[in-house]
Design a protein around this motif. Structure first.
Motif, PDB file in Angstrom:
ATOM      1  N   LEU A  41       3.380   8.465  -9.503  1.00  0.00           N
ATOM      2  CA  LEU A  41       2.322   9.455  -9.335  1.00  0.00           C
ATOM      3  C   LEU A  41       2.635  10.382  -8.168  1.00  0.00           C
ATOM      4  O   LEU A  41       2.858   9.928  -7.052  1.00  0.00           O
ATOM      5  N   PRO A  42       2.647  11.705  -8.384  1.00  0.00           N
ATOM      6  CA  PRO A  42       2.898  12.630  -7.275  1.00  0.00           C
ATOM      7  C   PRO A  42       1.774  12.569  -6.239  1.00  0.00           C
ATOM      8  O   PRO A  42       0.623  12.261  -6.568  1.00  0.00           O
ATOM      9  N   GLN A  43       2.128  12.877  -4.996  1.00  0.00           N
ATOM     10  CA  GLN A  43       1.161  12.927  -3.907  1.00  0.00           C
ATOM     11  C   GLN A  43       1.314  14.274  -3.208  1.00  0.00           C
ATOM     12  O   GLN A  43       1.749  14.367  -2.060  1.00  0.00           O
ATOM     13  N   SER A  44       0.950  15.328  -3.921  1.00  0.00           N
ATOM     14  CA  SER A  44       1.130  16.680  -3.401  1.00  0.00           C
ATOM     15  C   SER A  44       0.228  16.930  -2.208  1.00  0.00           C
ATOM     16  O   SER A  44      -0.827  16.298  -2.058  1.00  0.00           O
ATOM     17  N   ASN A  45       0.667  17.863  -1.375  1.00  0.00           N
ATOM     18  CA  ASN A  45      -0.102  18.228  -0.190  1.00  0.00           C
ATOM     19  C   ASN A  45      -1.498  18.670  -0.579  1.00  0.00           C
ATOM     20  O   ASN A  45      -1.672  19.603  -1.374  1.00  0.00           O
ATOM     21  N   LEU A  46      -2.501  17.995  -0.026  1.00  0.00           N
ATOM     22  CA  LEU A  46      -3.884  18.288  -0.380  1.00  0.00           C
ATOM     23  C   LEU A  46      -4.297  19.704   0.030  1.00  0.00           C
ATOM     24  O   LEU A  46      -5.138  20.327  -0.623  1.00  0.00           O
ATOM     25  N   ASP A  47      -3.691  20.210   1.090  1.00  0.00           N
ATOM     26  CA  ASP A  47      -4.032  21.561   1.541  1.00  0.00           C
ATOM     27  C   ASP A  47      -3.696  22.605   0.478  1.00  0.00           C
ATOM     28  O   ASP A  47      -4.404  23.601   0.334  1.00  0.00           O
ATOM     29  N   GLU A  48      -2.623  22.365  -0.269  1.00  0.00           N
ATOM     30  CA  GLU A  48      -2.258  23.301  -1.331  1.00  0.00           C
ATOM     31  C   GLU A  48      -3.300  23.289  -2.445  1.00  0.00           C
ATOM     32  O   GLU A  48      -3.625  24.335  -3.017  1.00  0.00           O
ATOM     33  N   LYS A  96       1.776   0.372 -18.277  1.00  0.00           N
ATOM     34  CA  LYS A  96       1.789  -0.930 -18.950  1.00  0.00           C
ATOM     35  C   LYS A  96       0.473  -1.151 -19.691  1.00  0.00           C
ATOM     36  O   LYS A  96      -0.608  -0.906 -19.156  1.00  0.00           O
ATOM     37  N   THR A  97       0.585  -1.613 -20.896  1.00  0.00           N
ATOM     38  CA  THR A  97      -0.588  -1.889 -21.715  1.00  0.00           C
ATOM     39  C   THR A  97      -1.558  -2.814 -20.987  1.00  0.00           C
ATOM     40  O   THR A  97      -1.156  -3.832 -20.414  1.00  0.00           O
ATOM     41  N   GLY A  98      -2.825  -2.445 -20.997  1.00  0.00           N
ATOM     42  CA  GLY A  98      -3.852  -3.286 -20.392  1.00  0.00           C
ATOM     43  C   GLY A  98      -4.050  -3.094 -18.910  1.00  0.00           C
ATOM     44  O   GLY A  98      -4.970  -3.669 -18.324  1.00  0.00           O
ATOM     45  N   GLU A  99      -3.200  -2.281 -18.274  1.00  0.00           N
ATOM     46  CA  GLU A  99      -3.325  -2.047 -16.836  1.00  0.00           C
ATOM     47  C   GLU A  99      -4.201  -0.825 -16.566  1.00  0.00           C
ATOM     48  O   GLU A  99      -4.316   0.065 -17.401  1.00  0.00           O
ATOM     49  N   ARG A 100      -4.798  -0.815 -15.365  1.00  0.00           N
ATOM     50  CA  ARG A 100      -5.475   0.409 -14.929  1.00  0.00           C
ATOM     51  C   ARG A 100      -4.819   0.892 -13.642  1.00  0.00           C
ATOM     52  O   ARG A 100      -4.350   0.094 -12.826  1.00  0.00           O
ATOM     53  N   TYR A 101      -4.787   2.208 -13.519  1.00  0.00           N
ATOM     54  CA  TYR A 101      -4.100   2.851 -12.406  1.00  0.00           C
ATOM     55  C   TYR A 101      -5.025   3.867 -11.736  1.00  0.00           C
ATOM     56  O   TYR A 101      -5.514   4.786 -12.401  1.00  0.00           O
ATOM     57  N   ILE A 102      -5.249   3.687 -10.448  1.00  0.00           N
ATOM     58  CA  ILE A 102      -6.032   4.661  -9.692  1.00  0.00           C
ATOM     59  C   ILE A 102      -5.160   5.894  -9.448  1.00  0.00           C
ATOM     60  O   ILE A 102      -4.077   5.800  -8.870  1.00  0.00           O
ATOM     61  N   LEU A 103      -5.643   7.041  -9.902  1.00  0.00           N
ATOM     62  CA  LEU A 103      -4.949   8.306  -9.663  1.00  0.00           C
ATOM     63  C   LEU A 103      -5.637   8.982  -8.484  1.00  0.00           C
ATOM     64  O   LEU A 103      -6.601   9.727  -8.645  1.00  0.00           O
ATOM     65  N   GLY A 104      -5.144   8.674  -7.300  1.00  0.00           N
ATOM     66  CA  GLY A 104      -5.744   9.200  -6.081  1.00  0.00           C
ATOM     67  C   GLY A 104      -4.681   9.522  -5.058  1.00  0.00           C
ATOM     68  O   GLY A 104      -3.484   9.375  -5.307  1.00  0.00           O
ATOM     69  N   HIS A 105      -5.122   9.947  -3.885  1.00  0.00           N
ATOM     70  CA  HIS A 105      -4.166  10.283  -2.836  1.00  0.00           C
ATOM     71  C   HIS A 105      -4.742   9.999  -1.458  1.00  0.00           C
ATOM     72  O   HIS A 105      -4.528   8.928  -0.906  1.00  0.00           O
TER      73      HIS A 105
END
Length: 330
Positions: free
Chosen positions: A306-313, A222-231
């Motif tokens: 947003l995907p939340q892939s296995n951190l170990d991989e 959405k315009t004007g929004e910010r999204y944390i890309l984390g896990h």
């Protein structure tokens, strides 16, 4: 419909994966490449490289025909001496990219900020997109530059530009060519140069998920929004234990009291640098570790997918890539 995307910072860690994610989603990619940049991360890809940087006067011309921009490029440094360059590249460069995009008729911009711009909640509390540290409390000129670059984006949004802001946390995975500070931790661990650690914590995410988050922001943000890309929020000790598990090496057992690296960094950067010696420990880097840097990415998961892939991989892939890269350079 967006067909061609102009990408800055494509030769870097996150940017190289953003380029790959865009290609997999059937976008054409035009990548802004500085003449001195290492092209290894983009070698063999079906892209159109154009020469320039974020402050080039012909940016609008270079963007002509693109429907979107992913502005990933930034200068990262925790050295206090780099304050001016951080402002010139991160703040003024973002302003110029956004102005050029508007002039070129670009429909949408994805601006890659950082959780660094959000800041840290006191006491190790988890922060989300609604939290904001006052800029004077952001430790390091780098974090402050990312905050002020975000303000450039918000001003452009107020003027009517379609801009979505993404804030990656701590990405890990292959192609960390520089490397990033986290990549340097992995590198030092593999080289058995980490006898102890500081008691802190970070939010980690597979860099390939970060890249996919950019594509999702382009398509769904959405315009004007910010999204944390984390896990996943992990203490540094827990992260080192994972490195030990995947590498077969022993994790450091002892913590370092914060005053010790602070003292070393102060002498190194403040005193010895004045005598003409190159410092090796940034003072702001040590100060940042005083509190865990934990974040909540549920908004990006919910609204973008947003995907939340296995951190170990991701850790295993980072180790494998670094070991192969080390073999190739010896």
């Amino acid at each position: 419909m967006v067909k061609e995307v102009f990408v800055t910072g494509g030769t870097g860690f996150i940017g190289a994966h953003v380029v790959r994610s865009l290609l997999r989603a059937n976008y054409r990619v035009r990548a802004l490449v500085r003449p001195q940049s290492c092209f290894d991360n983009l070698a063999g890809l079906d892209i159109k490289p154009v020469t320039g940087d974020v402050n080039s006067p012909d940016l609008a011309q270079l963007m002509q025909g693109c429907q979107a921009v992913c502005h990933v490029a930034a200068h990262y440094s925790l050295w206090q001496r780099d304050r001016d360059r951080l402002h010139r590249v991160n703040v003024l460069g973002t302003r110029h990219i956004l102005e050029a995009a508007q002039t070129a008729g670009v429909e949408r911009v994805i601006y890659t900020s950082s959780v660094a711009a959000i800041g840290v909640k006191p006491g190790g509390q988890v922060a989300d997109e609604t939290y904001q540290s006052p800029p004077h409390r952001l430790i390091s000129a780098y974090k402050q530059s990312k905050y002020w670059a975000e303000q450039e984006a918000y001003r452009a949004i107020e003027r009517g530009q379609d801009i979505v802001i993404v804030n990656p946390s701590t990405p890990i995975g292959p192609r960390d060519i520089k490397p990033t500070p986290t990549g340097e931790i992995i590198q030092r661990f593999l080289q058995r140069r980490m006898p102890a650690y500081v008691n802190t914590g970070l939010n980690f995410i597979d860099v390939r998920d970060v890249a996919q988050g950019h594509v999702l922001a382009l398509e769904r943000g959405k315009t004007g929004e910010r999204y944390i890309l984390g896990h996943q929020n992990l203490s540094l000790k827990a992260f080192l234990d994972k490195l030990a598990h995947h590498s077969g090496l022993k994790a450091p057992r002892y913590t370092i009291p914060l005053w010790l690296p602070l003292a070393i960094a102060w002498v190194d950067e403040i005193l010895l640098s004045k005598l003409g010696k190159s410092p090796s420990v940034p003072l702001d880097g040590v100060r940042m570790s005083a509190e865990p840097m934990y974040y909540d990415a549920s908004k990006a998961v919910r609204e973008l997918g947003l995907p939340q892939s296995n951190l170990d991989e991701a850790i295993a892939a980072a180790i494998d890539w670094m070991e192969k890269k080390g073999t190739e350079t010896t």
